[in-house]
Structure formats: C-alpha cells, structure tokens
Design an enzyme around this catalytic site. Structure first.
Site, PDB file in Angstrom:
ATOM      1  N   ASN A  90      -5.597  12.833 -11.128  1.00  0.00           N
ATOM      2  CA  ASN A  90      -4.240  11.291 -11.250  1.00  0.00           C
ATOM      3  C   ASN A  90      -5.436  10.716 -12.734  1.00  0.00           C
ATOM      4  OD1 ASN A  90      -2.381  12.928 -10.537  1.00  0.00           O
ATOM      5  ND2 ASN A  90      -2.924  11.373  -8.918  1.00  0.00           N
ATOM      6  N   HIS A 137     -11.782  10.989  -9.496  1.00  0.00           N
ATOM      7  CA  HIS A 137     -11.734  11.435  -8.263  1.00  0.00           C
ATOM      8  C   HIS A 137     -10.700  12.539  -8.707  1.00  0.00           C
ATOM      9  CE1 HIS A 137      -8.239   8.780  -8.179  1.00  0.00           C
ATOM     10  NE2 HIS A 137      -7.801   9.489  -7.096  1.00  0.00           N
TER      11      HIS A 137
HETATM   12  P1  5GP Z   1      -5.494   8.355  -7.135  1.00  0.00           P
HETATM   13  O1  5GP Z   1      -3.492   7.907  -6.930  1.00  0.00           O
HETATM   14  O2  5GP Z   1      -5.598   6.952  -8.088  1.00  0.00           O
HETATM   15  O3  5GP Z   1      -5.055   9.623  -8.032  1.00  0.00           O
HETATM   16  O4  5GP Z   1      -6.086   8.761  -5.547  1.00  0.00           O
HETATM   17  C1  5GP Z   1      -6.841   7.218  -5.024  1.00  0.00           C
HETATM   18  C2  5GP Z   1      -6.609   7.424  -3.813  1.00  0.00           C
HETATM   19  O5  5GP Z   1      -7.510   6.788  -3.109  1.00  0.00           O
HETATM   20  C3  5GP Z   1      -5.835   7.289  -2.828  1.00  0.00           C
HETATM   21  O6  5GP Z   1      -5.303   8.794  -2.148  1.00  0.00           O
HETATM   22  C4  5GP Z   1      -5.722   6.529  -1.940  1.00  0.00           C
HETATM   23  O7  5GP Z   1      -5.572   7.016  -0.482  1.00  0.00           O
HETATM   24  C5  5GP Z   1      -7.399   6.510  -1.920  1.00  0.00           C
HETATM   25  N1  5GP Z   1      -8.407   5.962  -1.231  1.00  0.00           N
HETATM   26  C6  5GP Z   1      -7.950   3.853  -1.995  1.00  0.00           C
HETATM   27  N2  5GP Z   1      -9.263   3.646  -1.022  1.00  0.00           N
HETATM   28  C7  5GP Z   1      -9.436   4.093  -0.737  1.00  0.00           C
HETATM   29  C8  5GP Z   1     -10.696   4.158   0.122  1.00  0.00           C
HETATM   30  O8  5GP Z   1     -11.261   2.942   0.660  1.00  0.00           O
HETATM   31  N3  5GP Z   1     -10.964   5.039   1.189  1.00  0.00           N
HETATM   32  C9  5GP Z   1     -10.662   5.950   1.051  1.00  0.00           C
HETATM   33  N4  5GP Z   1     -11.617   6.992   1.327  1.00  0.00           N
HETATM   34  N5  5GP Z   1      -9.689   6.864   0.453  1.00  0.00           N
HETATM   35  C10 5GP Z   1      -8.523   5.506  -0.394  1.00  0.00           C
END
Ligand code: 5GP
Ligand code: ZN
Length: 133
Positions: free
Chosen positions: A84, A97
């Site tokens: 995303n 990511h």
């Molecule tokens: P996005 O919506 O930005 O593509 O996804 C961010 C992801 O990061 C989410 O799936 C969320 O669960 C993960 N995430 C957020 N904070 C942390 C964290 O402190 N540790 C880990 N392992 N994942 C995280």
C-alpha cells in the site's frame, strides 16, 4: 523515528524471519493469516515513489526467497503480495513495506475490487496520458 525504524534498531521487539544488510522481514503484529510477513528496507523510505531502485531490486529478491520459505515451512501454495502506497491506498505505516499473505483453504480473506469494463477510446486515452510528455 517511525515504528519500523525502531524495529530495525531493535528498540521494538519483532519476530524476525529474514535479515541481510539492507532488508529485514518480520511477522506483522496483526496476522491476517498465519505467517503474514512484512518485508522492509532497513533504511527509511516512505513509499514506492521514494524508494531507491537498487533497494527495490534487493527487496523483491528477498521477498521471492521468503515466499519460498513460507511455502515450504507453512506448506502453503497460495500467497498474496500486497503493498500500500499513500493513505488513499490504505497505507498506515509510512515506512515502505511489502505484505506477504499466505493463503489457506477457507481463510475467509476477500479482496473486494470493483472491475470496470473500459471501452477502446477510454483505454487509448489513458495509454496516451501515461506514455505522452
Ligand atoms: P499498511 O496498512 O501500512 O500497509 O500496513 C501496516 C502494517 O504494519 C499493519 O498490518 C500493522 O499490523 C503492522 N504493524 C504496525 N505496527 C507494528 C509493529 O509495531 N510491529 C509489527 N510487527 N507490525 C506492525
Ligand atoms: Zn522508518
């Protein structure tokens, strides 16, 4: 400092599953399916638009390796790769990511994309816009 930079520095714990000089992969804290993994560059880039192209090559190579590791170790044969970029695309953590989402029978994960049938004229217009100056 962003949350993923803190993970890289070891200031926040994570379940690491892969690491090399420039790339780190660890389990997402909220598992959409078992084995849901995030692959990140160790250096902070906000999104695909900022990402260095050499790093993106290294990231995809690692992503490919990790996918095969998940396939073998979790005995899966289906996996989605999701990335995303920008709030409109659902990005919540602004450190680039790639999500690796192992898929299982009856895992109840559904992607709800609308599908629009564009006519030739519309497709040509878009094509021209992308290729034109
Ligand atoms: P996005 O919506 O930005 O593509 O996804 C961010 C992801 O990061 C989410 O799936 C969320 O669960 C993960 N995430 C957020 N904070 C942390 C964290 O402190 N540790 C880990 N392992 N994942 C995280
Ligand atoms: Zn960061």
């Amino acid at each position: 400092m962003c949350v993923f930079c803190k993970i890289v520095k070891g200031e926040i714990p994570s379940y690491k599953i892969y690491e090399n000089k420039n790339v780190l992969a660890f389990l997402d804290i909220s598992q959409v399916t078992p084995g849901h993994t995030l692959v990140i560059p160790k250096k902070h880039y906000e999104n695909i638009f900022e990402l260095d192209e050499k790093i993106s090559g290294e990231l995809f190579k690692a992503t490919n390796e990790i996918a095969k590791k998940l396939q073998k170790k979790l005995q899966i044969n289906a996996l989605n790769i999701i990335n995303n970029n920008g709030p409109l695309a659902g990005q919540e953590v602004f450190h680039y990511h790639i999500h690796l989402l192992p898929r299982y029978e009856n895992d109840n994960v559904k992607f709800n994309y609308p599908k629009h049938e564009f006519d030739k004229q519309k497709l040509e217009e878009i094509h021209k816009k992308i290729l034109g100056n």
